[in-house]
Design an enzyme around this catalytic site. Structure first.
Site, mmCIF file in Angstrom:
data_model
loop_
_atom_site.group_PDB
_atom_site.id
_atom_site.type_symbol
_atom_site.label_atom_id
_atom_site.label_comp_id
_atom_site.label_asym_id
_atom_site.label_seq_id
_atom_site.Cartn_x
_atom_site.Cartn_y
_atom_site.Cartn_z
ATOM 1 N N GLY A 463 0.830 -1.200 0.000
ATOM 2 C CA GLY A 463 0.000 0.000 0.000
ATOM 3 C C GLY A 463 0.858 1.240 0.000
ATOM 4 O O GLY A 463 0.381 2.370 -0.087
ATOM 5 N N ALA A 506 11.706 2.362 -0.995
ATOM 6 C CA ALA A 506 11.680 3.349 -2.081
ATOM 7 C C ALA A 506 13.087 3.571 -2.622
ATOM 8 O O ALA A 506 13.339 3.413 -3.820
ATOM 9 C CB ALA A 506 11.069 4.658 -1.589
ATOM 10 N N LEU A 625 9.687 11.019 -4.358
ATOM 11 C CA LEU A 625 9.523 10.425 -5.690
ATOM 12 C C LEU A 625 8.157 10.721 -6.280
ATOM 13 O O LEU A 625 8.022 10.953 -7.479
ATOM 14 C CB LEU A 625 9.696 8.901 -5.594
ATOM 15 N N LYS A 696 15.056 9.177 0.697
ATOM 16 C CA LYS A 696 15.212 8.720 2.087
ATOM 17 C C LYS A 696 14.100 7.793 2.595
ATOM 18 O O LYS A 696 14.296 7.092 3.569
ATOM 19 C CB LYS A 696 15.294 9.932 3.023
ATOM 20 N N GLU A 700 7.730 5.496 7.772
ATOM 21 C CA GLU A 700 7.638 5.622 9.237
ATOM 22 C C GLU A 700 7.550 7.073 9.716
ATOM 23 O O GLU A 700 6.875 7.344 10.708
ATOM 24 C CB GLU A 700 8.844 4.972 9.949
#
Lengths: 734, 161, 338
Positions: A463, A506, A625, A696, A700
């Site tokens: 997700g 990522a 991104l 980065k 979280e």
């Protein structure tokens, strides 16, 4: 070429998800599929004295009932049960292994039937007798049994001494309860029997290769005998990092019965999986009157099981944030008769930073300083633990931009000073911090002559948007429209990827795409230069780029040939490249994401009702991104933070060692009505040191700081400092 | 001696997404399980099986309900609309498009229930502002925390309908 | 879920016959609570008698100017019915404070009256509970009882009734129409639910073999001065810690009549005629409201975790009465409390 990276691009899997076409683990069909239903222990500790399955077996449609005494072989060495994220110390839980009961809710039998309802019915006809033993499940009453675990943060200076001498001190316990992930999807596995000993296992997991290796070692299978697939995952938030009970049970049953088997846990049964462990956080701060710190001490005491030591970094975050010549951190565990905790969104930080940031707010009050001002006075430009600079740290900018967007300068610092009609208004803030991790990931790109590319990788998209960012990066790197990119993920036969977690996917997957795309580009350049009368013939490969479906010179003089032409001319249908990307080890810099969170609460003081009316979260996390999916990730973190502050708590009756709100009616997570204005700001943070794209990760950081900002706002509104979470209305009425 | 017999199957007829479907169900089969396990319409999700999350929301005769608390046998003769029945001839329902436009989901698991619930909400015509949307969509939990985007998506679909 | 038989009743008499024929049978209409409890193996009926298609869906005016509401009217249809919105907005508001839009679409009026407690021990078959398994003991009395009753408890049960609708119906003085093997009868809503005493397995005074056919609302709907104030752990889709149905009839600032009922605090909607009488003839002031609240809460007893409910209920009563008096009823969508 930079058409997609950094833009607001809609999810490439959006259509599948809004039409119901996206299939999750428990939704794959198979011929002759059987359904398993789990029977759970109802005691916290002891052994099974008698387990009578005879009645259940007489129910028409029941095929078998598997138990510890009736099952195919399982590995007997702990090493075989250690998946890639298992705690270093301990002996992982083995479902249906023996008669020992280690926690309430432990699976003790699997009823397998031709349909799910029959299995569920027959499960009520499995009769169990136990020999119960004494048990303990209460962290607070067992607190004095806590034992220290090794943590990387070494003490600096003499924190204890500095605290005694500090002119201004604040010290308090903050209590964070046990919380459960409660992803919307139930944990499910469909193990499809191939007729000759092999299995295709559709599992709800954050790491298909982790599960695949685990199943092979637990069941003694060769790597090519088990394939694990998980194209869509209905949320996990850490709960799917380790292989869970249902995947062991479904595989066990499929191997036992030589048929395809699906096992879906109930919502209640999911409460016997991992969780965020209840933690008592003791924070002590010593400061000079000017708001600089002399000492930070942070001790965490957390729950773990008796069979594994699970701990995360709760205490060391002050090293990243606040300058102090003296510091001391310690993490302790109390072994209880419960299942092992596991990672849950921002593990360690969500709880530890919550305590630290509440303590900083209390210190600001003691010093009569604005909370933002205090944080700027002790702002650390270095990671003090290793004394390293950061690859980038735009936290100052987060404070500034967040404060401006929120209107912080209009805050009256006095508690209870701001009102809106009958309601008290509170404005609070807190800092967030997380690590910017990156892991080895491999990606395969297959470019076909029609100008389409397929990108494949074993990574999961839970997700978080991995499908979409992989497509974006690939489209840019290959110079193709995003519609020409297809992405395959989460199949253990695809190129290597670690579990999806820690906010590392990522950066890790994007750079793997870049590496593989680079090889494709080099090959295309070579082929293009070799074409007769090639306009690129005299160019160095390094000066050739891919853009708009063309292989072109990067000097802008317009020389170009189409990918299609080159491949046709070279008589190639496809070019395939697979590359493993590994990030160079760089021990010279610290890598972190940061945030500044500002919260407004409105409180009906008489009735104790708290409404979170506004949150501003200003995040510095390198290059974003995809601003659309990235915002959603941060928003999700903020909503989690609201839940953590006000709602979420797994409640156990310690007389039974049973969780008494194992559902999602009484375990409260925020509903739509609890969530109002959320303003998200991505602070510009160029970072050419951390990795090529300056990424980065965002999974979280969105939650960290939010619970503290809300708690601090509650204090500002009411003058009441609630240090035991969640802040339910009864605590305000006390 | 315990009674271990499985109750007899009962024939029922449903119109699911415009299509007649005849099936035989044991009375304990919920509409949710009938859709997912018998009719292979897995777009309707099971998130709690107790009416606590809304992931199983479908429309029965145009009204939004929790299919997990609905016995299939009791819906005999009803018209059921699931997420698979919202798009027409390949064109997305305005709510489906709005959910994509506003990124009103992440993992996608609550999404079919959110969209069916929102379709019910639009038909009810009771939500006039964002607060009313929030309240009337509070029976659909989203653990990814997409609520503000869900509200924005519904507002978009509302303004265009 | 246990193995049960299914029958569809053709009319009310048929339903009564089917009930009489099988002592383990239960009626099912919306099913929102019963199916939930069956999935937990708390309810194990031998037979479900489907009454959902019986013609009990009308909302009709009665001869004396009240309304008769068929037992199968869905909660949402009742809340949104023009006559309810106009004449009994307190009832509409209470219904809309409960559950979710989907559940309100399913749940029937009669079923709402029959819903069982949300006590966690009642739901967990692995723990003792006198309501679920008479004689096994009450786990809540010395256990986790933050959500539990403060009024009308017994030494065998401290469960609460979770309904919002019933709280408004109690305040409005609704009647319950019942049909059974020995004919029809009508009882006051306030006598429909019972206190646990030493028989907590009995939630209501509905006889075995009886069926609710309708509820009746008396003419006086208190449509001008009312409020339903529900206090819970999140802002929607949660059961009440405390809820208040307040209704006033005012002449100027003088109270001509008052109605007051509490939810979430007892085994039944909690109403006190004494508290209401004390308001009659008084000025609508916070002091008088506070005194009424004290009377309503007379005898309230705290257990280890639910003591806060006593003061919370007191404050909520005063606030709801203030909202009623000023004709600014609590909105269920806009969460700020006036």
């Amino acid at each position: 070429m930079n058409a997609y990276v950094g833009t607001s691009t809609s999810r490439v899997d959006g259509r599948a998800k809004v039409t119901g076409a996206a299939k999750y683990a428990g939704e794959f069909a198979a011929d002759g599929l059987l359904h398993g239903f789990v029977v759970e222990a109802t005691i916290a500790r002891g052994r099974i004295a008698r387990l009578d399955t005879s009645e259940a077996l007489r129910v028409k449609g029941v095929v078998d009932v598997l138990t510890h005494a009736h099952r195919p072989p399982l590995a007997d060495k702990d090493e075989a049960w250690k998946d890639e994220v298992a705690p270093e110390k301990g002996s992982p839980f083995r479902p249906l292994y023996d008669e020992r009961i280690k926690f309430n809710g432990q699976p003790i039998a699997l009823v397998v039937a031709e349909d799910w309802e029959t299995a569920k019915f027959a499960a009520t006809r499995v009769h169990v007798e136990y020999e119960q033993e004494g048990f303990a499940t209460d962290l607070e009453s067992e607190r004095d049994k806590a034992e220290k675990v090794d943590q990387p943060h070494k003490p600096r200076g003499d924190a204890a001494g500095a605290l005694t001498r500090a002119p201004v001190r604040h010290e308090a316990d903050y209590v964070l309860p046990t919380e459960h992930h409660n992803p919307m999807e139930l944990f499910a596995t469909t193990a499809v029997w191939d007729g000759s000993g092999g299995l295709t296992v559709y599992d709800k997991t954050q790491g298909v290769q982790n599960v695949q290796k685990f199943l092979c070692s637990v069941f003694g299978k060769k790597p090519d005998e088990i394939r694990v697939i998980s194209p869509y995952v209905g949320g996990a938030f850490g709960s799917g990092l380790r292989p869970q009970h249902q995947v062991v049970l479904a595989t066990l049953a499929a191997l036992a019965l030589k048929r395809s088997v699906r096992v879906v846990l109930t919502r209640q049964q999911m409460y016997s999986l991992g969780y965020r462990p209840m933690t008592i956080e003791r924070v002590a701060l010593g400061a000079k009157p000017d708001g600089t710190l002399d000492a930070i001490a942070h001790e965490a005491i957390a729950v773990t099981s008796r069979y594994e030591d699970f701990s995360r970094n709760d205490t060391g975050w002050a090293e990243q944030l606040y300058k102090s010549p003296n510091s001391n951190f310690s993490h302790k565990l109390v072994d209880l008769d419960v299942s092992t905790p596991c990672d849950m969104r921002a593990p360690g930080a969500a709880t530890g930073v919550c305590a630290l940031e509440c303590a900083m707010d209390e210190l600001a009050v003691a010093l009569k300083l604005d909370p933002v001002d205090l944080r700027l006075r002790c702002y650390s430009d270095r990671d003090q633990s290793e004394d390293l600079p950061y690859t980038s740290k735009q936290l100052r900018e987060c404070y500034a931009r967040g404060a401006e967007a929120f209107g912080w300068s209009r805050r009256n610092p006095a508690p209870r000073s701001m009102r809106d009609g009958k309601e008290l208004v509170g404005w609070g803030m807190a800092t967030g911090v997380w690590e910017a991790l990156q892991m080895p990931v491999a990606v395969r790109i297959v470019l076909t002559a029609n100008g389409h590319a397929e990108i494949s990788c074993a990574a999961s998209d839970i997700g978080t948007g991995t499908y979409t960012i992989v497509a974006q990066v690939a489209a840019d790197a290959l110079g193709l429209p995003i519609d020409n990119i297809s992405v395959r993920l989460a199949d253990s036969t695809l190129p290597q990827a670690p579990v999806e977690g820690g906010s590392w996917m990522a950066a890790s997957s994007a750079h793997a795409v870049l590496r593989a795309a680079e090889e494709i580009r080099e090959e295309l350049a070579r082929l293009a230069k070799a074409m007769p009368a090639s306009p690129l013939a005299d160019l160095d490969a390094a000066n050739i780029t891919l853009t708009d479906g063309m292989i072109a010179s990067s000097d802008g003089r317009g020389a170009a040939v189409s990918i299609a032409d080159v491949m046709r001319h070279s008589k190639l249908e496809r070019i395939e490249r697979e590359k493993l990307n590994q990030f160079a080890e760089d021990k010279s810099h610290a890598r972190n994401t940061h945030s500044a969170v500002f919260a407004e609460v409105k409180i009906d003081e008489e009735l104790g009702i708290i409404r979170v009316t506004r949150i501003v979260n200003a995040v510095a996390a390198g290059r974003i991104l995809n601003t659309k999916t990235g915002r959603s990730q941060i928003m999700g973190g903020v909503v989690w933070g609201i839940g953590m502050a006000l709602h979420e708590e797994t409640v156990m009756d310690h007389r039974f060692g049973r969780i008494m709100n194992a559902n999602i009616a009484e375990y409260h997570i925020p509903v739509n009505a609890d969530v109002h204005d959320i303003d998200l700001i991505f602070v510009d943070e160029p970072d050419d040191r951390i990795n090529r794209l300056g990424i980065k990760g965002l999974g979280e950081i969105g939650i960290v700081g939010v619970p503290a900002a809300i708690a601090n706002a509650v204090y500002h509104a009411t003058g009441k400092r609630i240090r035991r979470f969640p802040i339910t209305l009864d605590k305000l009425l006390e | 001696m315990a009674d271990l017999t499985i109750p007899e199957r009962i024939p029922i007829n449903l119109v699911v997404n415009g299509e007649r479907r005849a099936l035989e169900v044991v009375p304990w089969t919920t509409l949710l399980d009938a859709l997912r396990d018998r009719l292979e319409l897995t777009g309707t999700k099971k998130g709690c099986d107790h009416g606590q999350c809304g992931a199983c929301t479908v429309l029965i005769d145009g009204r939004r309900v929790n299919s997990c608390l609905t016995l299939a046998v009791m819906t005999d003769g009803a018209e059921i609309t699931t997420i698979e029945g919202l798009a027409r001839d390949g064109a997305l329902h305005p709510l489906q498009q709005a959910f994509i436009d506003h990124d009103a989901f992440q993992c996608g698991y609550c999404t079919p229930g959110q969209i069916c619930s929102a379709a019910g909400l639009l038909a009810e015509g009771r939500a006039r502002d964002a607060d009313e949307i929030r309240e009337l969509m509070s029976g659909n939990l989203c653990r990814c925390g997409a609520y503000p985007n869900i509200v924005a998506a519904i507002e978009q679909a509302m303004s265009r309908s | 879920m246990n193995n049960f038989q299914y029958s569809r009743a053709s009319d009310v008499a048929d339903a009564i016959r089917l009930l009489a024929a099988d002592p383990g049978a239960k009626l099912i209409a919306g099913g929102t609570n019963l199916i939930d409890l069956m999935k937990e193996n708390v309810e194990r009926p031998s037979r479900l008698i489907d009454i959902s298609r019986l013609p009990l869906r009308d909302i009709e005016e009665t001869a004396d100017g009240g309304l008769r509401v068929g037992a199968l009217v869905p909660n949402s249809d009742l809340a949104y019915h023009p006559l309810i919105e106009q004449r009994y907005p307190l009832l509409a508001s209470a219904i809309l404070a409960g559950a979710s839009a989907q559940l309100r679409n399913m749940a029937s009026v009669g079923g709402n009256l029959m819903q069982r407690t949300r006590c966690a021990y009642f739901y967990d078959t692995a723990t003792p509970c006198n309501k679920r398994s008479p004689g096994t003991g009450c786990s809540a009395i010395d256990g986790l009882n933050r959500n539990h009753a403060i009024l009308g408890t017994s030494t065998s049960c401290i469960a609460t009734n979770p309904s919002d609708m019933s709280v408004a119906l109690a305040a409005l003085g609704a009647l319950v129409h019942i049909a059974g093997p020995s004919g029809q009868r009508t009882i006051a809503l306030t006598d429909f639910h019972r206190l646990p005493e030493d028989k907590p397995h009995l939630d209501t005074n509905l006889g075995s073999g009886e069926i609710i056919t309708a509820i009746e609302l008396p003419p006086h709907g208190f449509a001008r001065n009312y409020s339903y104030l529900k206090i819970r752990d999140r802002l929607s889709y949660a059961f009440a810690l405390v809820s208040v149905a307040a209704a006033l009839e005012l002449e100027g600032n003088a109270i001509v009549e008052a109605r007051l009922a509490l939810g979430g605090v007892a085994h039944k909607p909690w109403r006190s005629l004494e508290a209401e009488a004390a308001l009659r003839g008084q000025a609508a002031t916070p002091d008088h409201f506070g005194r009424a609240a004290d009377l309503l809460l007379q005898g309230a007893t705290a257990r280890s975790h639910n003591g806060f409910k006593i003061e919370l209920a007191r404050r909520a009563v005063v606030r709801a009465l203030m909202q009623a008096a000023s004709a600014t009823p609590q909105s269920q969508a806009h969460k700020k409390i006036a």
